[in-house]
Design an enzyme around this catalytic site. Sequence first.
Site, PDB file in Angstrom:
ATOM      1  N   GLY A  93       0.827  -1.202   0.000  1.00 23.66           N
ATOM      2  CA  GLY A  93       0.000   0.000   0.000  1.00 23.66           C
ATOM      3  C   GLY A  93       0.857   1.245   0.000  1.00 23.66           C
ATOM      4  N   GLY A  96       2.056   2.611   5.368  1.00 21.92           N
ATOM      5  CA  GLY A  96       3.145   1.738   5.808  1.00 21.92           C
ATOM      6  C   GLY A  96       3.820   2.269   7.058  1.00 21.92           C
ATOM      7  N   GLU A 104       5.682  -3.461   0.947  1.00 18.47           N
ATOM      8  CA  GLU A 104       5.759  -3.089  -0.473  1.00 18.47           C
ATOM      9  C   GLU A 104       4.982  -1.791  -0.601  1.00 18.47           C
ATOM     10  OE1 GLU A 104       5.126  -2.059  -3.839  1.00 18.47           O
ATOM     11  OE2 GLU A 104       3.620  -3.642  -4.013  1.00 18.47           O
ATOM     12  N   GLU A 116       4.309  10.410  -5.821  1.00 19.01           N
ATOM     13  CA  GLU A 116       3.526   9.357  -6.469  1.00 19.01           C
ATOM     14  C   GLU A 116       2.121   9.883  -6.749  1.00 19.01           C
ATOM     15  OE1 GLU A 116       2.744   5.795  -4.163  1.00 19.01           O
ATOM     16  OE2 GLU A 116       2.969   4.588  -5.989  1.00 19.01           O
TER      17      GLU A 116
END
Length: 481
Positions: free
Chosen positions: A214, A219, A236, A371
């Site tokens: 995620g 995280g 990840e 992102e």
Amino acid sequence: MEHKVINPSTDEVIARIHLSAPNEIESIIARARNAFDSGVWSNLSFDKRKNYILKIYQCILDKAGELARLETLNTGKPIKESTFMDVPSSAKTFEYFANNFEKYLTPETMGISQDTAQVEARLLRQPLGVAVLIVPWNYPLIIASWKMAQALAAGNCVVLKPSSRTPLTALELGKIAHEAGIPAGVVNVVVGKGDEVGRVLCSDKRVDMISFTGSNDVGKKIMEYASGNVKKMVMELGGKSASIILDDANAEAAVNGSLCSVFLNQGQMCTAMSRILVQDKIYDTFVKSFVEKTKQLKLGIGADFEAQIGPLISLEQRKKVLSFIQQAKHEGAKLAYGGKIPDDANLQKGYFLEPTVILDVKPSMSVFRDEVFGPVACILKFSSIDEAIRLANDSDFALAACIWSSDKHKAERLAEKLNAGTVWINTYGMFFNQLPYGGFKQSGFGKELGKEGFLEYTRLKNVITDQSSDGKPLVNYWYGV
């Protein structure tokens, strides 16, 4: 609490499910813990464990059509992707680890002889215990299958927590495990809010492992929740991947591959090649072809088999992506195509956004550094290999990269210098059950898939046996009389 599940193509409610409260998690963790401690799964013979997992594989294939329909309804992704990518890939992961886990779990024996001791060591791979598997909304079935197949094959009991936005195929996966005859308590699926249910799951000391895929922000929260206890973690997280197009690349393959690498799944991929770096000699030709082909991509509701671009996952996600586009324009970038909600009257209820191409991007801009998680491609020009490496590595993330070149050796030398966990040369997005996947830096740690990813779901025990010829090791003499 009742929770409405929304179809992002139409904004319609497609299901109402129970959202677990934190006080309901106690019994779920206890069920998984008791199942593991009883040995009902971890002590099964490898043959029986293999057969159960192969039944899950077969059940997924038997229900392939329904699973693809649900995945598309819930995520909005084109049904062609769900049918030919998500569902068969998920089934294959169960098949692969069912057929290979015994080889990966085979103990290793080492003889060690030195002046002070002669011993034999056996290195044993054993299950960790209870594994909490937290799955994102962009690939709900595939990533749930990656994690569950590896965790079960290793002998763990699992608590699978899908995103509350996209829980439908994960809930079906839980039913499939039940239909396959997996013993009670081994597979548990819970849907709840991350900051409530996720907090309880991650902070409980009866949980031995957390495998999370995620966002970087979530995280960090999970690591904070888990910090009260010691447990294994695989993270990840996000990415800001770069694709490098060298001037000797096959032009058609480079353009078509780059389109797929950034617009597949509406760009909602942690491996999206959202920074496309093109060598100056072919820059103008590449940009012209890329923009022309972007204009031809067909937007449509997920159920439309001809659709190539579906909606974003939510209204909030579309607003977030639009804000990145506006910020890029404000900072001086040039919008070459897209960047707005499509005019098509049939798409007004969903969360659609035109695929977007941005030029004149600088490394200081947020669209270069952050992102976006949407269908937004930034195309930049470079003149030398060193400049391409510098631009590609100029990121807090280090998940994946692409290189397009007709010179295999040049591409391989370049790949060695890129800061990325996976580098594709003349292709994109190929995941293999045989190969590990995972990133560096802010993209996380640990691997999924391959032998290395599978072993993340195990613990390594070292059993040392004295082999002294007289049966008296050095410790016999240390205090012995």
